[in-house]
Design a protein around this motif. Structure first.
Motif, PDB file in Angstrom:
ATOM      1  N   VAL A  71     -18.759 -42.770  15.574  1.00 41.03           N
ATOM      2  CA  VAL A  71     -17.643 -42.843  16.521  1.00 41.03           C
ATOM      3  C   VAL A  71     -17.247 -41.437  16.955  1.00 41.03           C
ATOM      4  O   VAL A  71     -17.462 -40.460  16.236  1.00 41.03           O
ATOM      5  N   ARG A  72     -16.649 -41.379  18.140  1.00 38.22           N
ATOM      6  CA  ARG A  72     -16.239 -40.085  18.684  1.00 38.22           C
ATOM      7  C   ARG A  72     -14.724 -40.023  18.660  1.00 38.22           C
ATOM      8  O   ARG A  72     -14.051 -41.010  18.979  1.00 38.22           O
ATOM      9  N   ILE A  73     -14.198 -38.888  18.288  1.00 42.82           N
ATOM     10  CA  ILE A  73     -12.739 -38.756  18.270  1.00 42.82           C
ATOM     11  C   ILE A  73     -12.341 -37.671  19.268  1.00 42.82           C
ATOM     12  O   ILE A  73     -12.918 -36.585  19.281  1.00 42.82           O
ATOM     13  N   THR A  74     -11.374 -37.987  20.123  1.00 44.08           N
ATOM     14  CA  THR A  74     -10.990 -37.042  21.177  1.00 44.08           C
ATOM     15  C   THR A  74      -9.487 -36.783  21.137  1.00 44.08           C
ATOM     16  O   THR A  74      -8.736 -37.491  20.463  1.00 44.08           O
ATOM     17  N   GLY A  75      -9.078 -35.777  21.898  1.00 46.25           N
ATOM     18  CA  GLY A  75      -7.654 -35.455  21.995  1.00 46.25           C
ATOM     19  C   GLY A  75      -7.096 -34.867  20.713  1.00 46.25           C
ATOM     20  O   GLY A  75      -5.930 -35.086  20.375  1.00 46.25           O
ATOM     21  N   ILE A  76      -7.930 -34.088  20.012  1.00 51.43           N
ATOM     22  CA  ILE A  76      -7.493 -33.625  18.695  1.00 51.43           C
ATOM     23  C   ILE A  76      -6.885 -32.225  18.714  1.00 51.43           C
ATOM     24  O   ILE A  76      -6.403 -31.764  17.688  1.00 51.43           O
ATOM     25  N   SER A  77      -6.900 -31.562  19.855  1.00 52.61           N
ATOM     26  CA  SER A  77      -6.464 -30.161  19.791  1.00 52.61           C
ATOM     27  C   SER A  77      -4.950 -30.011  19.888  1.00 52.61           C
ATOM     28  O   SER A  77      -4.430 -28.907  19.788  1.00 52.61           O
ATOM     29  N   ALA A  78      -4.244 -31.104  20.093  1.00 50.87           N
ATOM     30  CA  ALA A  78      -2.795 -30.984  20.244  1.00 50.87           C
ATOM     31  C   ALA A  78      -2.120 -32.309  19.910  1.00 50.87           C
ATOM     32  O   ALA A  78      -2.781 -33.338  19.811  1.00 50.87           O
ATOM     33  N   GLY A  79      -0.806 -32.242  19.758  1.00 53.45           N
ATOM     34  CA  GLY A  79      -0.016 -33.470  19.652  1.00 53.45           C
ATOM     35  C   GLY A  79      -0.051 -34.120  18.292  1.00 53.45           C
ATOM     36  O   GLY A  79      -0.456 -33.517  17.296  1.00 53.45           O
ATOM     37  N   LEU A  80       0.373 -35.373  18.282  1.00 50.11           N
ATOM     38  CA  LEU A  80       0.516 -36.097  17.032  1.00 50.11           C
ATOM     39  C   LEU A  80      -0.352 -37.347  17.001  1.00 50.11           C
ATOM     40  O   LEU A  80      -0.135 -38.232  16.189  1.00 50.11           O
ATOM     41  N   HIS A  81      -1.274 -37.438  17.928  1.00 55.27           N
ATOM     42  CA  HIS A  81      -2.163 -38.597  17.909  1.00 55.27           C
ATOM     43  C   HIS A  81      -3.556 -38.169  18.403  1.00 55.27           C
ATOM     44  O   HIS A  81      -3.711 -37.115  19.015  1.00 55.27           O
ATOM     45  N   ALA A  82      -4.535 -39.001  18.091  1.00 55.20           N
ATOM     46  CA  ALA A  82      -5.902 -38.769  18.569  1.00 55.20           C
ATOM     47  C   ALA A  82      -6.463 -40.117  19.004  1.00 55.20           C
ATOM     48  O   ALA A  82      -5.904 -41.157  18.660  1.00 55.20           O
ATOM     49  N   VAL A  83      -7.552 -40.067  19.755  1.00 54.46           N
ATOM     50  CA  VAL A  83      -8.162 -41.316  20.215  1.00 54.46           C
ATOM     51  C   VAL A  83      -9.548 -41.441  19.593  1.00 54.46           C
ATOM     52  O   VAL A  83     -10.366 -40.522  19.703  1.00 54.46           O
ATOM     53  N   ILE A  84      -9.760 -42.568  18.928  1.00 54.43           N
ATOM     54  CA  ILE A  84     -11.107 -42.841  18.403  1.00 54.43           C
ATOM     55  C   ILE A  84     -11.796 -43.739  19.413  1.00 54.43           C
ATOM     56  O   ILE A  84     -11.330 -44.856  19.669  1.00 54.43           O
ATOM     57  N   GLN A  85     -12.854 -43.231  20.000  1.00 52.67           N
ATOM     58  CA  GLN A  85     -13.573 -44.049  20.978  1.00 52.67           C
ATOM     59  C   GLN A  85     -14.529 -44.967  20.234  1.00 52.67           C
ATOM     60  O   GLN A  85     -15.291 -44.514  19.372  1.00 52.67           O
ATOM     61  N   VAL A  86     -14.465 -46.242  20.562  1.00 52.70           N
ATOM     62  CA  VAL A  86     -15.292 -47.230  19.857  1.00 52.70           C
ATOM     63  C   VAL A  86     -16.124 -47.992  20.891  1.00 52.70           C
ATOM     64  O   VAL A  86     -15.768 -48.004  22.077  1.00 52.70           O
ATOM     65  N   PRO A  87     -17.215 -48.612  20.461  1.00 53.18           N
ATOM     66  CA  PRO A  87     -18.070 -49.319  21.426  1.00 53.18           C
ATOM     67  C   PRO A  87     -17.293 -50.384  22.199  1.00 53.18           C
ATOM     68  O   PRO A  87     -16.365 -50.995  21.661  1.00 53.18           O
ATOM     69  N   ARG A  88     -17.719 -50.592  23.446  1.00 55.79           N
ATOM     70  CA  ARG A  88     -17.009 -51.546  24.306  1.00 55.79           C
ATOM     71  C   ARG A  88     -16.980 -52.926  23.661  1.00 55.79           C
ATOM     72  O   ARG A  88     -17.944 -53.367  23.059  1.00 55.79           O
ATOM     73  N   GLY A  89     -15.820 -53.556  23.772  1.00 59.12           N
ATOM     74  CA  GLY A  89     -15.689 -54.923  23.265  1.00 59.12           C
ATOM     75  C   GLY A  89     -15.268 -54.995  21.808  1.00 59.12           C
ATOM     76  O   GLY A  89     -15.103 -56.088  21.263  1.00 59.12           O
ATOM     77  N   THR A  90     -15.085 -53.820  21.154  1.00 59.93           N
ATOM     78  CA  THR A  90     -14.746 -53.882  19.713  1.00 59.93           C
ATOM     79  C   THR A  90     -13.281 -53.586  19.427  1.00 59.93           C
ATOM     80  O   THR A  90     -12.819 -53.776  18.299  1.00 59.93           O
ATOM     81  N   GLU A  91     -12.551 -53.133  20.445  1.00 61.70           N
ATOM     82  CA  GLU A  91     -11.163 -52.688  20.202  1.00 61.70           C
ATOM     83  C   GLU A  91     -10.301 -53.801  19.569  1.00 61.70           C
ATOM     84  O   GLU A  91      -9.652 -53.596  18.542  1.00 61.70           O
ATOM     85  N   GLY A  92     -10.351 -54.970  20.208  1.00 65.12           N
ATOM     86  CA  GLY A  92      -9.510 -56.087  19.737  1.00 65.12           C
ATOM     87  C   GLY A  92      -9.847 -56.467  18.307  1.00 65.12           C
ATOM     88  O   GLY A  92      -8.950 -56.709  17.483  1.00 65.12           O
ATOM     89  N   ALA A  93     -11.151 -56.525  18.001  1.00 63.59           N
ATOM     90  CA  ALA A  93     -11.563 -56.935  16.653  1.00 63.59           C
ATOM     91  C   ALA A  93     -11.102 -55.913  15.616  1.00 63.59           C
ATOM     92  O   ALA A  93     -10.682 -56.274  14.506  1.00 63.59           O
ATOM     93  N   ILE A  94     -11.125 -54.641  15.975  1.00 61.99           N
ATOM     94  CA  ILE A  94     -10.674 -53.604  15.019  1.00 61.99           C
ATOM     95  C   ILE A  94      -9.165 -53.742  14.779  1.00 61.99           C
ATOM     96  O   ILE A  94      -8.684 -53.656  13.649  1.00 61.99           O
ATOM     97  N   LEU A  95      -8.433 -53.985  15.861  1.00 61.56           N
ATOM     98  CA  LEU A  95      -6.979 -54.137  15.701  1.00 61.56           C
ATOM     99  C   LEU A  95      -6.674 -55.330  14.794  1.00 61.56           C
ATOM    100  O   LEU A  95      -5.800 -55.260  13.929  1.00 61.56           O
ATOM    101  N   SER A  96      -7.399 -56.438  14.997  1.00 59.00           N
ATOM    102  CA  SER A  96      -7.147 -57.621  14.157  1.00 59.00           C
ATOM    103  C   SER A  96      -7.509 -57.339  12.706  1.00 59.00           C
ATOM    104  O   SER A  96      -6.786 -57.728  11.783  1.00 59.00           O
ATOM    105  N   ALA A  97      -8.651 -56.653  12.503  1.00 62.97           N
ATOM    106  CA  ALA A  97      -9.054 -56.356  11.122  1.00 62.97           C
ATOM    107  C   ALA A  97      -8.002 -55.481  10.446  1.00 62.97           C
ATOM    108  O   ALA A  97      -7.641 -55.695   9.284  1.00 62.97           O
TER     109      ALA A  97
END
Ligand SMILES: Cc1ncc(COP(=O)(O)O)c(C=O)c1O
Length: 471
Positions: A391-417
């Motif tokens: 997985v790729r993680i972006t937006g890490i050079s500042a702030g209090l959050h980062a974004v983990i980019q995940v394969p298309r179609g997996t976001e919902g399943a990860i949130l449920s898990a």
């Protein structure tokens, strides 16, 4: 009969008529406890002061307290007064025909906070309580009397003065106390500016839904413009009908990139050519880890930018203090909208914050938290690298959050898990403007500042487990 004490401690009791004084007082106290008006643990006035207020003898009150204590309704302890017992004790006492020794007042279970990586909150357990109290004590001790009467809608001069030098020093903002208007939060500031301008607002295709909702509540249309890792595609502004652009140039929310210099220039050229305004939401500009802080856009064109800041990320969203640095043309209309006096932000909190800034405590707290959050960010990056190398993680050079980019179609399943593991997460799709095309990425927005220090590793472990179960 309504009785209000004016000595010692107020107590409102409804005393039934037509029975003796003592019977009425016993009944009145029982009714107040039974109805929940007097809650378990509430301290009652000393018998002497309640007697004075009710115009009865002290002995009558003392006898009632004793009787109700024997029946389990009250608890009397030498030296610590009389408090209301839990209702279970009262019922048990009544059922047994009184004489029951009083028990301890119930201790409230501290609410168990859910494990959460939802962005938007600092680590609230690190709030600098002692330093804040010191600033409150010092500022209120020396405050002039007028600090305690209705306040100027601009905000206290002490705070505006402190902010003007703080923002100049740390964010490069070009201002003076006359161009600063204190508000309760960025959301409050945005609402005021939008109400004055009454224009369509260009917003990021992926941005804070709360801000879009606030604008919609004002009847203001928003049009999405694309965002990528270089920030907002400001070259699109010219082809919209918008006269206002709401941007997060220092740290695009939620993707995380700073607005690159050419796009900054494009945004300001658009504003000066069209008479438009850029609203700069500088919500977490203090937290930059990898290089020199990115300065505020306002510094380049103060007459085309309405700058908004807040203590919601640096200190706490519970304080409710934000600020706007406004161009000349917006000051009077915003103040007119605010009304003749400050109705939103406590003057005493403003004085406290002014002292907190002037004394260097604000800087010290931010520096400390920057180190803490950098460490958390590193732990997040290292753990993901080790556990989920794809997985790729972006937006890490500042702030209090980062974004983990995940394969298309997996976001919902990860949130449920994650939900199944007791971890609150939010996906990037939550932030998409309803009229914006999907960006073609799925992602998890990880607010790594949110958990308390002792639960951070646990939250991270659950995040990885949830992702591993799906990917
Ligand atoms: C993009 C953005 N702006 C501003 C804020 C702070 O808002 P406020 O000052 O209204 O609490 C947040 C908080 O999560 C945010 O994410």
């Amino acid at each position: 009969m309504n009785s209000w004490a004016n000595v010692g401690m107020d107590l409102h009791l409804e005393l039934p008529r037509g029975i003796g004084v003592k019977a009425a007082l016993l009944q009145g106290l029982r009714d107040a406890i039974d109805s929940g008006g007097l809650k378990p643990g509430t301290r009652l006035p000393p018998s002497r002061s309640l007697a004075v207020d009710l115009g009865v003898s002290r002995n009558t009150v003392a006898d009632c307290y004793t009787e109700l204590a024997h029946a389990g309704w009250l608890i009397t302890r030498q030296g610590s007064g009389t408090v209301v017992a839990s209702r279970a004790d009262a019922k048990a006492g009544d059922a047994r025909g009184i004489t029951q020794s009083p028990s301890k007042p119930p201790e409230q279970e501290p609410p168990r906070s859910a494990l959460s990586f939802i962005p938007g909150s600092p680590d609230v357990s690190s709030f600098p309580r002692a330093q804040w109290i010191s600033s409150a004590r010092r500022s209120l001790t020396s405050a002039p009397n007028d600090a305690f009467s209705a306040t100027d809608p601009r905000g206290r001069i002490e705070l505006r003065t402190a902010l003007s030098s703080y923002l100049g020093r740390t964010r490069g903002v070009r201002t003076d106390p006359e161009h600063i208007v204190v508000c309760a939060s960025s959301g409050h500031g945005l609402t005021l500016i939008a109400r004055v301008l009454q224009e369509t607002v260009a917003v990021d295709a992926y941005g804070l839904h709360l801000h879009r909702d606030l604008l919609a509540a004002e009847g203001i249309r928003t049009v999405p413009i694309l965002v990528d890792e270089s920030g907002t595609c400001t070259e699109q502004l010219a082809s919209t009908q918008a006269k206002v652009a709401l941007l997060t140039p220092t740290h695009q929310f939620p993707l995380g990139g700073p607005l690159i210099p050419s796009r900054r220039r494009t945004a300001l050229d658009w504003a000066s050519n069209s008479g438009g305004i850029v609203i700069e939401d500088d919500y977490d500009g203090e937290f930059r880890y990898d290089r020199k802080p990115v300065g505020a856009l306002q510094a380049i064109a103060p007459q085309h930018v309405a700058y908004m800041g807040t203590v919601s990320k640096t200190l706490s969203p519970a304080i409710r203090i934000g600020w706007m640095v406004l161009p000349d043309r917006l000051i009077e209309p915003v103040l007119a909208l605010k009304g003749p006096y400050e109705r939103w932000v406590s003057a005493t909190d403003q004085l406290t914050l002014a002292d907190f800034i002037d004394s260097g405590r604000f800087d010290a707290h931010i520096r400390k938290m920057r180190t803490t959050y950098r460490r958390r960010r590193n732990q997040l990056v290292d753990t993901l690298e080790h556990r989920l190398p794809d997985v790729r993680i972006t937006g890490i050079s500042a702030g209090l959050h980062a974004v983990i980019q995940v394969p298309r179609g997996t976001e919902g399943a990860i949130l449920s898990a994650a939900d199944g593991l007791g971890l609150d997460l939010v996906g990037i799709s939550t932030f998409r403007h309803p009229d914006a095309p999907p960006a073609g990425i799925d992602g998890i927005v990880v607010g790594y500042s949110t958990p308390t220090p002792s639960r951070y590793s646990d939250a991270l472990e659950r995040l990885c487990t949830a992702m591993e179960s799906v990917l």
